[in-house]
Design an enzyme around this catalytic site. Structure first.
Site, short mmCIF file in Angstrom:
data_model
loop_
_atom_site.label_atom_id
_atom_site.label_comp_id
_atom_site.label_asym_id
_atom_site.label_seq_id
_atom_site.Cartn_x
_atom_site.Cartn_y
_atom_site.Cartn_z
N CYS A 242 3.46 3.55 -7.40
CA CYS A 242 2.34 3.84 -6.50
C CYS A 242 0.98 3.51 -7.11
O CYS A 242 -0.02 3.44 -6.40
CB CYS A 242 2.38 5.30 -6.04
SG CYS A 242 3.87 5.67 -5.12
N HIS B 125 -4.84 6.27 -3.06
CA HIS B 125 -3.42 6.12 -2.74
C HIS B 125 -3.06 7.17 -1.71
O HIS B 125 -3.46 8.32 -1.82
CB HIS B 125 -2.60 6.29 -4.02
CG HIS B 125 -1.13 6.39 -3.76
ND1 HIS B 125 -0.46 5.49 -2.96
CD2 HIS B 125 -0.21 7.28 -4.19
CE1 HIS B 125 0.81 5.83 -2.90
NE2 HIS B 125 0.99 6.91 -3.63
N ASN C 107 3.53 7.37 2.83
CA ASN C 107 3.29 6.82 1.49
C ASN C 107 3.99 5.45 1.39
O ASN C 107 5.22 5.39 1.36
CB ASN C 107 3.83 7.80 0.43
CG ASN C 107 3.59 7.32 -0.99
OD1 ASN C 107 3.22 6.16 -1.22
ND2 ASN C 107 3.83 8.19 -1.94
N1 COA Z 1 11.41 19.81 5.90
C1 COA Z 1 11.56 21.15 5.87
N2 COA Z 1 11.70 21.82 4.71
C2 COA Z 1 11.66 21.13 3.56
C3 COA Z 1 11.51 19.73 3.55
C4 COA Z 1 11.37 19.07 4.78
N3 COA Z 1 11.22 17.74 4.87
N4 COA Z 1 11.53 19.31 2.26
C5 COA Z 1 11.70 20.41 1.51
N5 COA Z 1 11.79 21.50 2.28
C6 COA Z 1 11.96 22.89 1.89
C7 COA Z 1 12.59 23.02 0.51
O1 COA Z 1 13.99 22.91 0.58
C8 COA Z 1 12.13 24.40 0.11
O2 COA Z 1 12.95 25.34 0.74
P1 COA Z 1 13.40 26.70 0.00
O3 COA Z 1 12.11 27.43 -0.27
O4 COA Z 1 14.28 27.34 0.99
O5 COA Z 1 14.08 26.23 -1.27
C9 COA Z 1 10.75 24.51 0.73
O6 COA Z 1 10.69 23.52 1.76
C10 COA Z 1 9.64 24.28 -0.27
O7 COA Z 1 9.92 23.10 -0.98
P2 COA Z 1 8.97 22.53 -2.08
O8 COA Z 1 9.51 21.24 -2.59
O9 COA Z 1 8.68 23.62 -3.05
O10 COA Z 1 7.68 22.28 -1.16
P3 COA Z 1 6.24 21.87 -1.56
O11 COA Z 1 5.28 22.84 -1.00
O12 COA Z 1 6.10 21.53 -3.01
O13 COA Z 1 6.07 20.53 -0.72
C11 COA Z 1 6.06 18.16 -1.13
C12 COA Z 1 6.90 19.44 -1.00
C13 COA Z 1 6.99 17.04 -1.52
C14 COA Z 1 5.43 17.88 0.22
C15 COA Z 1 4.97 18.37 -2.19
O14 COA Z 1 5.53 18.90 -3.37
C16 COA Z 1 4.25 17.11 -2.50
O15 COA Z 1 3.57 16.54 -1.69
N6 COA Z 1 4.37 16.64 -3.76
C17 COA Z 1 3.77 15.41 -4.18
C18 COA Z 1 4.72 14.33 -3.84
C19 COA Z 1 4.11 12.98 -3.89
O16 COA Z 1 3.02 12.79 -3.43
N7 COA Z 1 4.87 12.04 -4.40
C20 COA Z 1 4.54 10.69 -4.44
C21 COA Z 1 3.56 10.45 -5.50
S1 COA Z 1 3.31 8.74 -5.56
#
Ligand code: COA
Length: 322
Positions: A112, A249, A279
Site C-alpha cells: 500500500c 492512502h 482500499n
Molecule cells: N463484519 C462484521 N463483523 C466483523 C467484520 C465484518 N466485516 N470483521 C470483523 N468483525 C467482527 C470481529 O469478528 C470481531 O468480533 P468479536 O468481537 O465477536 O470477536 C469484531 O468485529 C471486532 O473485530 P476487530 O478486528 O477487533 O475490529 P476493529 O474495530 O479493529 O475493526 C478493522 C477492524 C479491520 C476495520 C480495523 O482494525 C482496521 O481498519 N484496521 C486497519 C486495517 C487496514 O487499514 N489495513 C490496510 C492497511 S494498508
C-alpha cells in the site's frame, strides 16, 4: 532538477460490489463496514481483466492528460503487489502496449506504500539523469488475493489503477517550484506477521491469501503516518499550514481523519475516495489524486501531501507542488 507532474489518469473496473451485496455471502453488514472503515462499495475486476489491463487504461488517460504518447517515455515504474505473473514485471506489459520502445520498465513492491515508493524511485532516476520522462503507476487486483470467506479482510479491498507522468525540468530550487519537493521512505520487517500474503513462488508455489491483524495495523498506521508526514515537511522546509491537499492512502476513513486532524487540516482539504473505491493498495493514492484533479479541486501550484502505509510494514510520504 525537478520532477514535474505533467498529467494524471485512472481506471476502475466496471463492476461495483456494494456492502449489501457482500453481506449476502459473508456474515457482515453495511452498517458495520461503514462505521469501522467508511467503505460503501468497491470495484472488482472482471474475469480475464488483469492488473496490466487496469494499468494500461490508467496510463493512456494520464498520457492523454499530459499531451504525450508512449514513445515520449523513457521510464515506467509500476507499483503493485498483484502482478499479472511472477515475472516479468507487469510494467513491461504496459510498456509494450504503449508503444514505448526504449528506456526501462520495472515493478516496485511496497504494497500500500507502493505508489509513494514508485514516485520516489522515478524522482531519483530523473534527478540522477537516468530518465527524463517517467510514467508512475499504481495498479492492483487485490480481489485475486482475498480470502472471500474472511470477513475481517475481504470487505476492505478493491481493484483499480492510477498513474501520473513526471518530466525532469530545471527549477530554481525553492519550494515554490512545481514538482516533487521531498520524499521519505521507511520499512520495518519485524512487523511482517500483522499484514502479509500466506503464499508465494519460493515458499509455497501458490499465490496465497491476504492475512491481517487489523487492530495492530491500525495502531502502527496512526503513529507512523504522523511521523513520516512531519519528516517530509521538515525536509522541504514547510509546515502543515502550507499544505493545500492531503491525498492519503485510502485504507480506512478513521486513519485518514486521524492524520488530517494531526495536521490541523479542515476535512474539506482531505481527499477521500475510500467510500467508493475501498482500499486499492498501491492504486489508491493516484486514484484519489485523479478524482480531485479532474473535479477541479487540485489546481496548478497547490501543495499536495501524499502518504501511505502497508504490508512490510512499509510506509512513506511525498510532497508535491502540483
Ligand atoms: N463484519 C462484521 N463483523 C466483523 C467484520 C465484518 N466485516 N470483521 C470483523 N468483525 C467482527 C470481529 O469478528 C470481531 O468480533 P468479536 O468481537 O465477536 O470477536 C469484531 O468485529 C471486532 O473485530 P476487530 O478486528 O477487533 O475490529 P476493529 O474495530 O479493529 O475493526 C478493522 C477492524 C479491520 C476495520 C480495523 O482494525 C482496521 O481498519 N484496521 C486497519 C486495517 C487496514 O487499514 N489495513 C490496510 C492497511 S494498508
Amino acid at each position: 532538477m525537478r520532477s514535474v507532474v505533467q498529467g494524471c489518469g485512472s481506471y476502475l473496473p466496471e463492476r461495483v460490489v456494494t456492502n449489501e451485496e457482500l453481506s449476502r455471502t459473508v456474515e457482515t453488514t453495511d452498517e458495520w463496514i461503514q462505521q469501522r472503515t467508511g467503505i460503501r462499495q468497491r470495484h472488482i475486476a472482471a474475469e480475464g481483466e488483469f492488473t496490466s489491463h487496469l494499468a494500461l487504461k490508467a496510463s493512456q488517460r494520464a498520457l492523454e492528460h499530459a499531451g504525450l504518447t508512449g514513445s515520449d517515455l523513457d521510464l515506467i515504474v509500476l507499483a503493485t503487489a498483484t502482478p499479472d505473473e511472477t515475472f516479468p514485471a507487469t510494467a513491461t506489459r504496459v510498456q509494450a502496449e504503449l508503444g514505448m520502445r526504449g528506456g526501462a520498465a520495472f515493478d516496485v513492491q511496497a504494497v500500500c506504500a507502493g505508489f509513494v515508493y514508485a514516485v520516489s524511485v522515478a524522482d531519483s532516476l530523473i534527478k540522477n539523469g537516468l530518465a527524463s520522462t517517467a510514467l508512475v503507476i499504481g495498479a492492483e487486483t487485490f480481489s485475486r488475493i482475498l480470502d472471500w470467506e474472511d470477513r475481517g479482510t475481504c470487505v476492505l479491498f478493491g481493484d483499480g489503477a492510477g498513474a501520473i507522468v513526471l518530466k525532469g525540468e530545471q527549477g530554481t530550487g525553492t519550494s515554490a517550484d512545481r514538482g516533487i519537493l521531498a520524499n521519505a521512505l521507511h520499512s520495518d520487517g519485524r512487523q511482517h506477521d500483522i499484514l502479509y500474503v500466506d503464499g508465494g513462488p519460493s515458499s509455497t508455489r501458490t499465490t496465497g491469501f491476504l492475512r491481517m491483524e487489523g487492530k495492530e495495523v491500525f495502531k502502527h498506521a496512526v503513529v507512523n503516518m504522523a511521523a513520516v508526514v512531519g519528516e517530509v515537511l521538515h525536509k522541504a522546509g514547510l509546515e502543515p499550514k502550507d499544505i493545500d491537499w492531503l491525498v492519503p492512502h485510502q485504507a480506512n476513513k478513521r486513519i485518514i481523519d486521524g492524520t488530517g486532524r494531526k495536521l490541523g487540516l479542515p476535512p474539506e482539504r482531505v481527499v477521500v475516495t475510500v467510500d467508493r473505491h475501498a482500499n486499492t493498495s498501491a492504486a489508491s493514492i493516484p486514484l484519489a489524486l485523479d478524482v480531485a484533479v479532474k473535479d477541479g479541486r487540485i489546481k496548478k501550484g497547490d501543495l499536495l501531501l501524499m502518504e501511505g502505509i502497508g504490508g512490510g510494514l512499509a510506509w512513506g510520504a511525498s510532497l508535491v507542488r502540483w
